[in-house]
Design an enzyme around this catalytic site. Structure first.
Site, PDB file in Angstrom:
ATOM      1  N   GLU A   1       0.935  -1.496  -0.228  1.00 32.13           N
ATOM      2  CA  GLU A   1      -0.024   0.156  -0.090  1.00 32.13           C
ATOM      3  C   GLU A   1       1.071   1.317  -0.107  1.00 32.13           C
ATOM      4  OE1 GLU A   1      -2.240   1.848   3.453  1.00 32.13           O
ATOM      5  OE2 GLU A   1      -3.267   0.063   3.212  1.00 32.13           O
TER       6      GLU A   1
ATOM      7  N   GLU B   1      -2.644  12.006   3.353  1.00 28.91           N
ATOM      8  CA  GLU B   1      -3.580  11.348   4.611  1.00 28.91           C
ATOM      9  C   GLU B   1      -3.073  12.168   5.550  1.00 28.91           C
ATOM     10  OE1 GLU B   1      -4.418   7.722   6.585  1.00 28.91           O
ATOM     11  OE2 GLU B   1      -2.318   7.539   5.900  1.00 28.91           O
TER      12      GLU B   1
END
Length: 388
Positions: free
Chosen positions: A138, A143
């Protein structure tokens, strides 16, 4: 050290030199055509949201294309009055690309506005297909949570992948171990050092552009605030080639000297979402660092003005393919979503298992380095000469 070893060192710590040709563009009236909507509660990071299916999200105007500029708008509901209960969820949206990408691809996203505010947890990231998380890797590109001032980037992998100590980047490394089986699953995290990379300050500056290069030499992530976007990207169209050699120093650099891309990453689907509270933004001692009261108190009530700024405004997402690669290995299609679990700030996404077991979407690249990279090579080699 001989010349061959010097070139090997350079290749191991620097973004790959290549010309990237346009592969796909998600924009305008067709933006949502090649994405799957989650259509379920947040059963991966346990946020206080219900992700809507596509018809419902469109009907409730939480996912639509702005007819004035062609931008895609993806927002958290700010009109429903949520009453206090044992479990409270506010409508939101999570989408996953039907195509996947791998070594030899470049991903560029132009964001005019990102979700911001207390309890808000937006992210744009990629999830490896074909295996349970995190066995196919990932990559977190955008974020953050609550009122954090700057973006965080990260990798999440099986044990054995680390951020090497000899990397070149402008960001600040917070954690070097990428394995999500250790240290509460945080992954190898790099904090953005540039201003206006997240939240309210990002929006006030007019947004910006993020670029991510996936290559056998590593994963490299760049960020530019609106005023600092390189001319090559600012003037690019959907048919323009891009050369990462002109991008400058990456914000985050995960070179192959610490993490073998083809070993730890499978084909990656793009994921974009906004959750609320949950297993990172909602943790009391984390939430209280930047926000007052309790996280859940934001979710309860009318939604406005609390979530008036909780929306994505996306000009485009463009993907590119290294011209030296075979176009037949550019991207794979994954038409329907399944759940893959993850913990903490390591989000999870919908992804269709790739039963071929392939690692990445392209083969190793051959060919010569472009001329514009030669000056950089000469400069670095001059530093290495005393070691020969």
């Amino acid at each position: 050290m001989d010349l061959l070893h010097a070139f090997a060192l350079l290749a191991a710590i620097s973004p790959a030199a290549a010309i990237y040709a346009p592969l796909r563009e998600y924009s305008g009236n067709t933006f949502f055509d090649a994405w799957d909507f989650w259509g379920n509660v947040d059963n991966t990071t346990w946020g206080n949201v219900t992700y809507l299916d596509k018809p419902t999200a469109m009907d409730q105007h939480l996912a639509y294309v702005d007819n004035t500029n062609g931008h895609a708008i993806i927002r958290v509901d700010n009109t429903t009055n949520i009453t206090n209960a044992a479990i409270v969820n506010r409508p939101s949206v999570r989408i996953t690309s039907q195509d996947s990408y791998g070594a030899g691809n470049l991903i560029v996203i132009d964001v005019a506005h990102m979700p911001a505010g207390c309890s808000v947890w937006p992210s744009f990231w990629t999830l490896g297909t074909g295996k349970e998380w995190p066995h196919a890797g990932e990559i977190d590109i955008i974020e953050g949570i609550n009122l954090m001032p700057r973006n965080q980037m990260a990798l999440h992998t099986d044990p054995g992948c680390v951020q090497a100590p000899d990397i070149e980047q402008s960001g600040t490394t917070f954690h070097t171990v990428c394995s999500s089986s250790t240290d509460d699953g945080r992954g190898c995290v790099v904090g953005e050092s540039k201003h206006n990379s997240f939240g309210a300050s990002f929006n006030q500056a007019g947004g910006g552009v993020f670029a991510t290069q996936l290559d056998v030499s590593g994963v490299f992530i760049w960020f530019w605030s609106r005023a600092d976007i390189p001319k090559e990207i600012a003037t690019a169209t959907s048919t323009t080639n891009l050369d990462p050699a002109t991008f400058g120093l990456p914000s985050a650099s995960y070179s192959s000297s610490g993490c073998n891309y083809t070993q730890f990453f499978g084909p990656q689907q793009l994921v974009l979402l906004t959750t609320l509270c949950g297993s990172w933004a909602g943790v009391p001692n984390i939430y209280s660092q930047t926000c007052p009261g309790t996280c859940i108190s934001n979710v309860i009530g009318p939604g406005s003005p609390t979530y008036d700024e909780a929306y994505w405004d996306i000009g485009y997402i463009r993907t590119y393919l290294d011209q030296a690669q075979n176009s037949s290995s550019s991207a794979t299609s994954n038409p329907s979503p399944t759940t893959v679990s993850r913990t903490d700030s390591a989000l999870t996404a919908s992804a269709t298992p790739n039963t071929t077991g392939s690692q990445g979407n392209g083969a190793l690249r051959g060919g010569e380095l472009p001329l514009q990279k030669l000056s950089t090579i000469v400069g670095i080699l001059s530093l290495l000469i005393p070691l020969f």
